[in-house]
Write a protein that holds these residues in place. Structure first.
Motif: not given
Length: 253
Positions: A105-109, A114-120, A150-153
């Protein structure tokens, strides 16, 4: 007068949709910056497309310091980003929530959110200045829940809502933002999700005639090359043989 080449920054370019997007945009005359963890695959992209067309960055997208350093060190020809494609992401595990691994779960988040918003955030000032565009890769899982999703969605629902939030914040600045939400695309996605179980992947896609990475890459290119006054807010795609499911009913007794 020669038209200046546009530059796309594509995360997760070593496989699947990301690699297909690198090829599609390069073929259409764009310069491409692409990231990935597997340096050998990035080297193959450079060999195939040329160092004057593709600039590769080998690091884990979750590593904020490495991401900041990579962006700050972009060579002049690749430094002005017109388009960000947030493609890097993954699903891990298919277990129900009560049996899922918290580390998965943490890796997906960390990767999908987190990585997506950071690069954005790091690229956004330049994209605003250039009146560029952002394409975020979400999923039909953002809208249609399924057992084991679950967390992926949840992460993909975040990507969709974040895209809408960006559109609201960037209103009037000439920046286009699109959430692309595919259904079944046959890539390494399921083998990664199942820890390398190719049989599980073959079973999932068997007889479905699923979409391909090239289908989604072509869609991204189409979105990116629309007139600057036209924004595709959200684009949902499925293979013909897939559709949204009906309600699940559990019966007692």
């Amino acid at each position: 007068m020669t038209e200046t080449k546009r530059t796309a920054f594509i995360t997760g370019g070593t496989a699947g949709i990301g690699a297909a997007a690198v090829h599609a945009f390069a073929a259409a005359g764009w310069r491409v910056v692409t990231t990935g963890r597997r340096a050998d695959r990035l080297d193959k992209l450079t060999e195939a497309l040329g160092a004057d067309t593709v600039h590769t960055l080998a690091f884990d997208i979750r590593d904020k310091a490495a991401l900041e350093k990579a962006i700050a060190g972009l060579p002049a020809d690749f430094a002005d980003i017109d388009l960000l494609i947030n493609n890097a992401g993954l699903a891990l595990g298919t277990s129900p929530a009560n049996e899922a691994k918290l580390d998965d779960w943490q890796t997906m988040i960390d990767t999908n959110i987190t990585a997506l918003v950071t690069v954005t955030r790091l690229l956004l000032p330049g994209i605003v200045a250039r009146k560029g565009a952002i394409i975020n890769l979400s999923s039909v899982a953002a809208t249609y829940p399924y057992a084991g999703g679950n967390v992926y969605g949840g992460t993909k629902a975040f990507v969709r809502q974040f895209s809408l939030g960006l559109r609201a914040d960037l209103h009037g600045k000439g920046v286009r933002v699109t959430s692309i939400e595919p259904g079944m695309v046959e890539t390494e996605f399921t083998t990664v999700r199942t820890g390398g179980d190719q049989a599980a992947s073959d079973k999932l896609y068997g007889g479905v005639n699923p979409m391909t990475a090239e289908d989604i890459a072509a869609t991204m290119l189409w979105v990116a090359e629309q007139p600057k006054h036209l924004n595709i807010n959200t684009l949902e795609l499925m293979p013909v043989n897939q559709s949204f499911a009906g309600f699940a009913v559990a019966r007692e007794g």
